[in-house]
Scaffold this motif. Structure first.
Motif, mmCIF file in Angstrom:
data_model
loop_
_atom_site.group_PDB
_atom_site.id
_atom_site.type_symbol
_atom_site.label_atom_id
_atom_site.label_comp_id
_atom_site.label_asym_id
_atom_site.label_seq_id
_atom_site.Cartn_x
_atom_site.Cartn_y
_atom_site.Cartn_z
ATOM 1 N N LEU A 26 31.883 3.720 -2.952
ATOM 2 C CA LEU A 26 31.350 4.890 -2.260
ATOM 3 C C LEU A 26 31.055 4.560 -0.800
ATOM 4 O O LEU A 26 30.515 3.489 -0.497
ATOM 5 C CB LEU A 26 30.077 5.388 -2.947
ATOM 6 N N PRO A 27 31.380 5.462 0.116
ATOM 7 C CA PRO A 27 31.077 5.205 1.529
ATOM 8 C C PRO A 27 29.576 5.228 1.769
ATOM 9 O O PRO A 27 28.855 6.019 1.143
ATOM 10 C CB PRO A 27 31.781 6.357 2.251
ATOM 11 N N PRO A 28 29.071 4.395 2.667
ATOM 12 C CA PRO A 28 27.632 4.394 2.935
ATOM 13 C C PRO A 28 27.192 5.669 3.647
ATOM 14 O O PRO A 28 27.949 6.254 4.425
ATOM 15 C CB PRO A 28 27.443 3.155 3.827
ATOM 16 N N VAL A 29 25.990 6.094 3.376
ATOM 17 C CA VAL A 29 25.395 7.270 4.015
ATOM 18 C C VAL A 29 24.109 6.830 4.703
ATOM 19 O O VAL A 29 23.232 6.230 4.074
ATOM 20 C CB VAL A 29 25.096 8.380 2.991
ATOM 21 N N THR A 80 27.652 7.005 9.762
ATOM 22 C CA THR A 80 27.322 5.809 10.548
ATOM 23 C C THR A 80 25.917 5.945 11.107
ATOM 24 O O THR A 80 25.419 7.070 11.286
ATOM 25 C CB THR A 80 28.317 5.606 11.700
ATOM 26 N N PRO A 81 25.259 4.829 11.434
ATOM 27 C CA PRO A 81 23.908 4.920 12.021
ATOM 28 C C PRO A 81 23.894 5.703 13.321
ATOM 29 O O PRO A 81 22.991 6.499 13.572
ATOM 30 C CB PRO A 81 23.519 3.450 12.220
ATOM 31 N N ALA A 82 24.908 5.473 14.173
ATOM 32 C CA ALA A 82 24.934 6.138 15.472
ATOM 33 C C ALA A 82 25.110 7.645 15.323
ATOM 34 O O ALA A 82 24.423 8.445 15.981
ATOM 35 C CB ALA A 82 26.052 5.548 16.330
ATOM 36 N N SER A 83 26.044 8.070 14.466
ATOM 37 C CA SER A 83 26.287 9.511 14.306
ATOM 38 C C SER A 83 25.073 10.210 13.719
ATOM 39 O O SER A 83 24.758 11.343 14.104
ATOM 40 C CB SER A 83 27.500 9.736 13.409
#
Length: 752
Positions: free
Chosen positions: A46-49, A152-155
């Motif tokens: 699973l992609p990280p959220v 992503t953290p930035a988004s």
């Protein structure tokens, strides 16, 4: 049936629970693997959220045009709820998507939407933003916590900060629109007021020139001062009322609704409760205005009490009007809910201003009568001066508010302030790998343990020797451990082509010094001492149902008896599924049936086993009528003949409950031994077998509990063979097995 009814539940100890869990360890491990494996796969696929959050506060109005601002009259709770709905609205998500930097938008969309147009990508982006935004109020405050989940953290941080800035800009825009509405209203009023002021000044100048009047008497000046103050209050009230009506008109225009203010606020409410509250508010406001005109200080106890009552009535009326507005309507769109929320407080302010206007008008009527008592010239001059002062005061106030409105409209002042800007999160919130694994571990264990106990509760098999003795009243002659012999592996390594089944079951032949061989010797001894006065010469070994180990048990028992020096004969009396000849590698025919049917001499049919003192009488040809053959007179004579020749005759017979062969044979021998498979023989089958044997007056010597598990940590009989028990290795060395730590769980703790 009586034996079945006497089955009693056994008390469960901690040691038995451990034993159950160990026996079901495979099931528990399968459940753990079935739960944990998908979780592990999901954790790594699973992609990280990432989630970032910011807090904003909705502050009370700091506008300089307070005379035209009624934001403090809003219900703060409903206002915050409306703002949360607006934050989660589609239009705000679209606005944020439009402002979002291209690199941030690309991070949120990833590889999706490649084939879409620019407008399609923007719509997809706004949907993602709307889905990722969440907002919740901080309890007992005007603070809202805004969160956004991104890939992503930035988004995540950039998007949630942009959401806060957009909410702030929207708030400023609303304030600017309100200021613009006020400015336009003042621009319309100023020319008329200015013209009225000029006209009043010219009238005073002309009146003085014509009548040679320069000043007023003291009495006239006093009346003029009071009336001017009242007129000033009246004019201010009317002006505020008109401004509020303009605000309501602007709101109704956006809602595509045309109000009618010709009858004041009397038509703006409906319902008995709302009308009652409106009347109470009118009465309270009139009383407070009358006291103020009389010169009561705002901090006077009566004024203070009335103001508190007015505020309480306003709050109740706000709630009632909001309920009326919502009644029977579908939930409005978030962008419309803010406009709808402004209507009730504005209506209530109109009610208050109407009450003030009515009270001031009543007082003004009284002062008009005092003014009429003055001389004619003073009366006219007083009226002219009064008109001029009123117009002058209104003009000054409008000029002041006009400039304030222009400043607000030009500025970016709103009631939203960002408290904590969002920062880039250090770790994702999804998937929460450690928590997922922990939950999976707990769920897997609970599922596995639960299924273990469920299956055990459904398991009606006999498990312990104590159960056989207590519930069925059958003595236990011995216990046969489920231990694999080393003999077969040694012979295979030596290259001998032995039948694997023989090698794995005849442990007393191949490993005579093993614990399982010792168990058979103990059983032999117990059988011998079961009848000391007249030693047993003929015994049937049977079981309740098939595949419970009776054939291997009787074969090993025959070996043990023969090795002890007793001349032993093993007869295969299972005329339906004979196996003894396979165990010893012999031909099935001729056998016992040939002796009975063809009257062959026993000594011509009996075969040597290859072990001293042990002979074998195989089954022979399988007859069509086994029960009649076993119950024949010839069979009885054969038994007596063989008993005279051998010290012990052992019969391997069919299961008791499947056919009647064993019941027929059992009353021709001196005793019957039942083989019971641990965790395999059904309690009802064992009870039925005992009942069938008792019906033919068979002598049940006892039972042998077969294949008990000594390898697990929870084995109920581990102490029989491993705890302070000396067993022999193949080279004859004594070995002592030490007690193990889990033995303390057994009732009584460690023994010996």
């Amino acid at each position: 049936m009586a034996a079945e009814q006497n089955i009693k539940p056994q008390e469960t100890s901690l040691y038995e629970v451990v034993d159950l869990l160990w026996r079901r360890k495979t099931l528990i491990l399968v459940c753990l693997a079935g739960i944990l494996l998908p979780i592990i796969i999901a954790n790594f696929t699973l992609p990280p959220v990432y989630e970032s959050q910011t807090t904003i506060i909705f502050e009370q109005s700091r506008e300089p045009i307070a005379a035209f601002d009624v934001s403090d009259a809003f219900s703060r709770k409903s206002y915050i709820v409306n703002q949360i709905e607006e934050i989660k609205a589609r239009t705000l998500a679209e606005e944020v998507a439009h402002k979002l930097a291209p690199e941030t938008a690309a991070e949120i969309l990833k590889d999706q939407g490649r084939g879409l147009s620019q407008e399609g990508r923007r719509q997809l982006l706004s949907q993602r933003i709307k889905k990722g935004i969440s907002a919740e109020p901080i309890r007992d405050s005007d603070v809202i916590l805004i969160k956004f989940q991104g890939p992503t953290p930035a988004s995540a941080a950039r998007t949630v900060n942009l959401v806060a800035e957009t909410v702030k800009e929207r708030s400023s825009q609303v304030k600017r629109e309100q200021a613009s509405s006020t400015r336009k209203f003042i621009e319309v009023q100023l020319p008329a007021v200015e013209a009225g002021l000029y006209k009043a000044e010219d009238a005073i100048k002309g009146f003085k020139a014509r009548n040679q009047v320069v000043s007023l008497s003291d009495e006239a000046r006093e009346v003029l001062a009071r009336m001017t103050e009242i007129d000033k209050m009246y004019a201010g009230t009317v002006t505020q009322k008109m401004a509020l009506e303009k605000k309501l008109e602007a709101i109704y225009t956006k809602l595509e609704y045309k109000p009618d203010f010709s009858e004041g606020s009397s038509k703006m409410t409906s319902g008995a409760v709302a009308d009652s509250l409106r009347k109470s508010l009118l009465d309270l406001q009139i009383e407070a205005t009358q006291l103020s005109i009389k010169g009561y200080h705002p901090e006077h106890p009566q004024i203070y009490k009335l103001n508190r009552q007015i505020e309480a009535t306003k709050n109740k009326l706000v709630e009632e009007l909001a309920n009326i507005s919502r009644g029977g309507q579908a939930k409005p769109m978030p962008e419309m809910s803010d406009l709808l929320a402004q209507i009730p407080p504005l209506q209530i302010e109109l009610i208050s201003l109407e009450a003030r206007e009515l009270a001031i008008r009543d007082f003004n009527t009284g002062y008009e009568s005092d003014l009429s008592k003055l001389p004619y010239k003073e009366l006219e001059l007083t009226r002219l001066l009064r008109a001029k002062d009123v117009n002058e005061n209104i003009y000054k106030m409008l000029l002041e508010k006009y400039e304030e409105a222009k400043i607000t409209e030009a500025g970016k002042i709103g009631n939203v302030r960002v408290i904590d800007p969002a920062k880039e999160p250090l770790s994702p919130i999804k998937p929460r790998k450690a928590l997922n694994l922990l939950i999976g571990l707990v769920v897997g264990l609970v599922l596995g343990v639960g299924l273990s106990f469920f299956l055990d509760s459904m398991d009606n098999s006999v498990k312990t020797a104590e159960e056989i003795e207590t519930n069925f009243g059958i003595p236990v002659l011995g216990l046969i451990p489920s231990i694999q012999s080393e003999g077969p592996r040694k012979k295979k390594r030596n290259g001998r082509d032995e039948i694997s089944k023989i090698a794995s079951t005849l442990v007393t032949k191949y490993t005579p010094r093993s614990p399982i061989s010792e168990a058979y010797r103990a059983i032999r001894t117990n059988i011998q001492f079961s009848k000391i006065d007249a030693p047993l010469r003929s015994i049937v070994v049977t079981s309740a149902a098939p595949s419970e180990g009776k054939s291997t048990t009787v074969a090993n028992l025959a070996f043990t008896t023969a090795l002890a020096g007793a001349k032993t004969l093993l007869i295969d009396a299972d005329l339906r599924r004979p196996v003894v000849h396979s165990l010893f590698g012999l031909e099935r025919e001729p056998g016992m049936t040939n002796i009975l049917a063809e009257r062959l001499a026993p000594e011509k049919v009996i075969k040597p086993s290859g072990v001293e003192n042990l002979d074998i009488l195989t089954c022979g040809a399988i007859p069509p009528n086994p029960s009649e053959l076993l119950g024949s007179q010839r069979m009885k004579e054969l038994v007596q003949q063989l008993k005279a020749k051998y010290d012990l005759v052992l019969f391997d017979s069919p299961p008791v409950i499947t056919v009647t062969d064993t019941a027929v044979l059992s009353n021709q021998v001196e005793g019957v031994v039942l083989v019971v498979l641990s965790h395999g023989t059904d309690r009802r089958a064992l009870a039925r077998a005992k009942s069938l044997l008792s019906n033919v007056n068979a002598n049940i010597l006892g039972s042998i509990l077969n294949k008990i598990d000594l390898t697990g940590i929870g084995s109920s009989y581990d102490y029989y063979y491993h705890y302070h028990y000396y067993y022999y290795s193949d080279d004859g060395q004594n070995v002592k097995r030490k007690g193990r730590f889990w033995d303390i769980l057994r009732p009584g703790g460690r023994r010996g």
